[in-house]
Design a protein around this motif. Sequence first.
Motif, PDB file in Angstrom:
ATOM      1  N   TYR A 127       0.181   0.190  11.222  1.00  0.00           N
ATOM      2  CA  TYR A 127      -1.114  -0.030  10.594  1.00  0.00           C
ATOM      3  C   TYR A 127      -1.473   1.220   9.805  1.00  0.00           C
ATOM      4  O   TYR A 127      -1.521   2.320  10.359  1.00  0.00           O
ATOM      5  CB  TYR A 127      -2.195  -0.335  11.632  1.00  0.00           C
ATOM      6  CG  TYR A 127      -3.553  -0.570  11.014  1.00  0.00           C
ATOM      7  CD1 TYR A 127      -3.756  -1.615  10.126  1.00  0.00           C
ATOM      8  CD2 TYR A 127      -4.626   0.265  11.300  1.00  0.00           C
ATOM      9  CE1 TYR A 127      -4.999  -1.835   9.535  1.00  0.00           C
ATOM     10  CE2 TYR A 127      -5.869   0.046  10.727  1.00  0.00           C
ATOM     11  CZ  TYR A 127      -6.040  -1.000   9.847  1.00  0.00           C
ATOM     12  OH  TYR A 127      -7.261  -1.212   9.260  1.00  0.00           O
ATOM     13  N   GLU A 128      -1.704   1.055   8.513  1.00  0.00           N
ATOM     14  CA  GLU A 128      -2.018   2.172   7.628  1.00  0.00           C
ATOM     15  C   GLU A 128      -3.416   2.030   7.065  1.00  0.00           C
ATOM     16  O   GLU A 128      -3.791   0.953   6.591  1.00  0.00           O
ATOM     17  CB  GLU A 128      -1.038   2.207   6.453  1.00  0.00           C
ATOM     18  CG  GLU A 128       0.386   2.396   6.836  1.00  0.00           C
ATOM     19  CD  GLU A 128       1.324   2.284   5.625  1.00  0.00           C
ATOM     20  OE1 GLU A 128       0.825   2.174   4.483  1.00  0.00           O
ATOM     21  OE2 GLU A 128       2.526   2.302   5.842  1.00  0.00           O
ATOM     22  N   THR A 129      -4.178   3.106   7.131  1.00  0.00           N
ATOM     23  CA  THR A 129      -5.470   3.185   6.464  1.00  0.00           C
ATOM     24  C   THR A 129      -5.491   4.492   5.688  1.00  0.00           C
ATOM     25  O   THR A 129      -4.551   5.278   5.757  1.00  0.00           O
ATOM     26  CB  THR A 129      -6.651   3.176   7.464  1.00  0.00           C
ATOM     27  OG1 THR A 129      -6.652   4.416   8.171  1.00  0.00           O
ATOM     28  CG2 THR A 129      -6.565   2.018   8.430  1.00  0.00           C
ATOM     29  N   ASP A 130      -6.578   4.746   4.980  1.00  0.00           N
ATOM     30  CA  ASP A 130      -6.693   6.014   4.276  1.00  0.00           C
ATOM     31  C   ASP A 130      -6.876   7.178   5.246  1.00  0.00           C
ATOM     32  O   ASP A 130      -6.622   8.322   4.901  1.00  0.00           O
ATOM     33  CB  ASP A 130      -7.860   5.976   3.294  1.00  0.00           C
ATOM     34  CG  ASP A 130      -7.612   4.996   2.161  1.00  0.00           C
ATOM     35  OD1 ASP A 130      -6.425   4.709   1.875  1.00  0.00           O
ATOM     36  OD2 ASP A 130      -8.594   4.512   1.563  1.00  0.00           O
ATOM     37  N   GLY A 164      -2.753  -3.718   5.375  1.00  0.00           N
ATOM     38  CA  GLY A 164      -2.525  -2.485   6.127  1.00  0.00           C
ATOM     39  C   GLY A 164      -1.541  -2.657   7.266  1.00  0.00           C
ATOM     40  O   GLY A 164      -1.005  -1.680   7.771  1.00  0.00           O
ATOM     41  N   GLU A 183       5.111  -8.269   5.699  1.00  0.00           N
ATOM     42  CA  GLU A 183       3.947  -7.518   5.220  1.00  0.00           C
ATOM     43  C   GLU A 183       3.257  -8.362   4.168  1.00  0.00           C
ATOM     44  O   GLU A 183       3.897  -8.887   3.267  1.00  0.00           O
ATOM     45  CB  GLU A 183       4.419  -6.189   4.630  1.00  0.00           C
ATOM     46  CG  GLU A 183       3.344  -5.254   4.218  1.00  0.00           C
ATOM     47  CD  GLU A 183       3.908  -3.909   3.775  1.00  0.00           C
ATOM     48  OE1 GLU A 183       3.108  -2.973   3.705  1.00  0.00           O
ATOM     49  OE2 GLU A 183       5.105  -3.793   3.492  1.00  0.00           O
ATOM     50  N   THR A 243      -2.219   6.740  10.049  1.00  0.00           N
ATOM     51  CA  THR A 243      -1.123   5.786  10.173  1.00  0.00           C
ATOM     52  C   THR A 243      -0.814   5.670  11.658  1.00  0.00           C
ATOM     53  O   THR A 243      -0.607   6.678  12.330  1.00  0.00           O
ATOM     54  CB  THR A 243       0.134   6.263   9.414  1.00  0.00           C
ATOM     55  OG1 THR A 243      -0.186   6.331   8.033  1.00  0.00           O
ATOM     56  CG2 THR A 243       1.298   5.314   9.619  1.00  0.00           C
ATOM     57  N   ARG A 259       0.840  -1.198   0.000  1.00  0.00           N
ATOM     58  CA  ARG A 259       0.000   0.000   0.000  1.00  0.00           C
ATOM     59  C   ARG A 259       0.868   1.238   0.000  1.00  0.00           C
ATOM     60  O   ARG A 259       1.941   1.245   0.552  1.00  0.00           O
ATOM     61  CB  ARG A 259      -0.867   0.028   1.260  1.00  0.00           C
ATOM     62  CG  ARG A 259      -1.943  -0.997   1.288  1.00  0.00           C
ATOM     63  CD  ARG A 259      -2.666  -0.948   2.625  1.00  0.00           C
ATOM     64  NE  ARG A 259      -2.955   0.395   3.052  1.00  0.00           N
ATOM     65  CZ  ARG A 259      -4.169   0.944   3.061  1.00  0.00           C
ATOM     66  NH1 ARG A 259      -5.187   0.254   2.643  1.00  0.00           N
ATOM     67  NH2 ARG A 259      -4.360   2.169   3.468  1.00  0.00           N
ATOM     68  N   MET A 268       1.422   4.807   1.553  1.00  0.00           N
ATOM     69  CA  MET A 268       1.048   5.364   2.829  1.00  0.00           C
ATOM     70  C   MET A 268       0.332   6.695   2.627  1.00  0.00           C
ATOM     71  O   MET A 268       0.845   7.584   1.956  1.00  0.00           O
ATOM     72  CB  MET A 268       2.298   5.558   3.699  1.00  0.00           C
ATOM     73  CG  MET A 268       1.964   5.901   5.108  1.00  0.00           C
ATOM     74  SD  MET A 268       3.276   5.633   6.304  1.00  0.00           S
ATOM     75  CE  MET A 268       4.722   6.253   5.552  1.00  0.00           C
TER      76      MET A 268
END
Length: 175
Positions: free
Chosen positions: A117-120, A98, A91, A123, A3, A5
């Motif tokens: 942990y990454e989301t839209d 994520g 990962e 982070t 993904r 970031m």
Amino acid sequence: KTRTMSFPSLSDIDKTIKDLLSKEFFNAKKAPYVVKTKTAGPFGSKLTSTNDIQDGNLTPTLSAEYNGGSGFAVDKLEVSGKGTKVETSLEGGAIPPGFKLEFKGDDKSAGELGVTYETDAFTAEATFDIINQSAASVAVCSGSGATTFGADAAIGFEGSPSLSSYSVGVAHKVP
């Protein structure tokens, strides 16, 4: 699939300024002459030989990187006169989307386990000192438009758990 970031780590909010001050100005602690050679190694690995020349002394460092494509990667395996350092990450695969698990350590006394942990929307990062079991930290970074903001906290485990430090950061990009 990796993904992109949406928000940086909190520690990278002021990266542009830190890079300007550390890379563009003379730093007496940093070697003024560096010879770096990068080579493709076997099985998709990368080898880097770095020689720092400072005050007539030569300090060689050999490092390697490997990404097997299955989610596990050796991000850094570095050997120098100062010791050995290793950084690995996991990962994808069995890890939910994520999430990224990381380990950073050396041959002396450092060993840190981290999760990102990454989301839209944000982070989030957490780290734990697994060797000494003396500290942990948590950081969250989010934003809106050209503004990025975040906070982090460090917890010490010497005796009873206590808040050892905290910080808040805000960055705004001007067009």
